[in-house]
Scaffold this active site. Sequence first.
Site, PDB file in Angstrom:
ATOM      1  N   LYS A   1      14.789 -19.154  11.125  1.00 56.18           N
ATOM      2  CA  LYS A   1      14.230 -17.880  11.563  1.00 56.18           C
ATOM      3  C   LYS A   1      14.212 -16.881  10.406  1.00 56.18           C
ATOM      4  O   LYS A   1      15.141 -16.853   9.585  1.00 56.18           O
ATOM      5  CB  LYS A   1      15.077 -17.363  12.728  1.00 56.18           C
ATOM      6  CG  LYS A   1      14.573 -16.131  13.452  1.00 56.18           C
ATOM      7  CD  LYS A   1      15.489 -15.853  14.641  1.00 56.18           C
ATOM      8  CE  LYS A   1      15.130 -14.614  15.410  1.00 56.18           C
ATOM      9  NZ  LYS A   1      16.052 -14.393  16.566  1.00 56.18           N
TER      10      LYS A   1
ATOM     11  N   SER B   1      13.975 -13.617  20.862  1.00 54.27           N
ATOM     12  CA  SER B   1      13.262 -13.317  19.641  1.00 54.27           C
ATOM     13  C   SER B   1      13.015 -14.526  18.744  1.00 54.27           C
ATOM     14  O   SER B   1      12.228 -14.449  17.797  1.00 54.27           O
ATOM     15  CB  SER B   1      14.030 -12.252  18.852  1.00 54.27           C
ATOM     16  OG  SER B   1      15.302 -12.739  18.435  1.00 54.27           O
TER      17      SER B   1
ATOM     18  N   SER C   1      18.006 -14.767  22.994  1.00 55.20           N
ATOM     19  CA  SER C   1      16.993 -14.988  21.964  1.00 55.20           C
ATOM     20  C   SER C   1      16.923 -16.412  21.434  1.00 55.20           C
ATOM     21  O   SER C   1      15.993 -16.752  20.711  1.00 55.20           O
ATOM     22  CB  SER C   1      17.204 -14.018  20.800  1.00 55.20           C
ATOM     23  OG  SER C   1      16.811 -12.720  21.173  1.00 55.20           O
TER      24      SER C   1
END
Length: 535
Positions: free
Chosen positions: A107, A188, A212
Amino acid sequence: MRLARLAAPLALLAAPLMAQTASSGDYPVEEKSISQLEAAMASGETSSAAITQAYIDRIASLDDAGPTLNAVIALLPGALDEARTRDRERAAGRIRGPMHGIPVIVKDNIETLGPVPTTAGSYALIENVTDRDAPLVAKLRAAGAVILGKANLSEWANFRSNDSTSGWSAVGGLTRNPYALDRNACGSSSGSAVAAAASLAAGTVGTETDGSITCPASSNGVVGFKPTVGLVSRRFVVPISHSQDTAGPITRTVRDAAIMLGVMAGVDPGDPATAGAAGRVSDYAALLGRGVLKGLRIGVPRDRVGDDAALTAQFEQALDLLRAQGATIVDIADSRTGLEDVGDAEFQVLLSEFKADMADYLQSLPDNLQDGGVKAKTLADLIAFNEADKDRELAYFDQALFLQAEETKGLDDPAYLKARDTAKRLAGRMGIDRILAEGRVTVLALPTRSPPWLSTLGKGDAYTGPSASGLPAQAGYPHLTVPMGLVGGLPVGISFIGSAWTDDFLLQVGDAYERASNARVPPRYLETVGDGDGA
């Protein structure tokens, strides 16, 4: 398209990246597990370079073109060279472990070596080229993994506005769900989950503060594991909350998640929370394959299941399968009494810690960035940046959470200290621990989230029903989601939740369920499904 979005620092990398594509990418990587890839390399059937090239080719055809998933913000220009080095090591008999030569995407709030910025999806960090690996990335590299690229995310890990659209960042655009391109990928860690689902890498890394990892994994038909806070270092990861933040693997199988976690976990002197991991890190993959469901008591907090009839029916099928494997399902009627204040307490904690932790992160960047590369030093600076660059940063939703966080009074504020203690106590000792004890159960099971909703950029998220992520996030306890099948053509997951440091056992339970259910269905990259309501 992806490289162009990153403006000056990354656009310059386009030529060297293309120059790397000389290795054959003919090896079929779609839906291949880490174990399958490792076995293929061990047998001489293929190489890390060929596998890495195959993923680069898939990113070009699925992420940059075709369905245009927008899951990957950037490829690391040294990935193929790294893969070739792993191949030379293998040829010389120097094999580092099951991740040797395995390509991974992380990420884009996690720092990596090389000339690629860590942006958290914001142009405020477009110059944030720290050229250092977060300890979790360093561990993956040391274990032989090839760090292939950075994944798109909900900007600032979805902590900028209550009206945000999950999966969107100014730098990366909107990530699209590979099961139905008009559906949301959740956030996210949207890009990490989509990259795993679409076989853009063998495994990916996401981060979670509350939901997330688990929501994107559920919404994209993959496995997501949020470890106990402190099992994996958070150093050099753009923060929200030191009380709740953690990184974790997102993969297509539980075994792959266990392999990655076994590499990533461990004590980091630079992250005090990891002191609790001493003596608790296991060879998680070696523990799998056991008949742990026989005689296991699994609690189902019925007041947290929700009223989506189709989702509930799918969940009941999953419970029947667990019963067939020898588990006892215990219905828990009331899991909410006494916990009414936990959400408000968590929100106060996140606001206060975000302001303080973000300043700490920005002010601890390398000296060359402190001298001008990254202008922002505080949350107030980020707020001003967004206002000055509102055409890009505030095009679809506001920064209300930034503004609220800026009004907090610091980590010595009695209101914050009370909220922190309240959230931890209610979610942990009075929440999950009490529910487990009163039900005389070892693990809790719930639907992870509703099926993915339509993406309506600029109109927020239209999710419905409860989420399983709240209590384990607030308590800092482990939470595993495993594919449970499809509802109306859209993926949903089943969550397994336990007490602190039961990470190894949760992975065993999830692995046993996965092997019995074989519920994961690969994505088909449809434009839409059903009549637009997810049913």
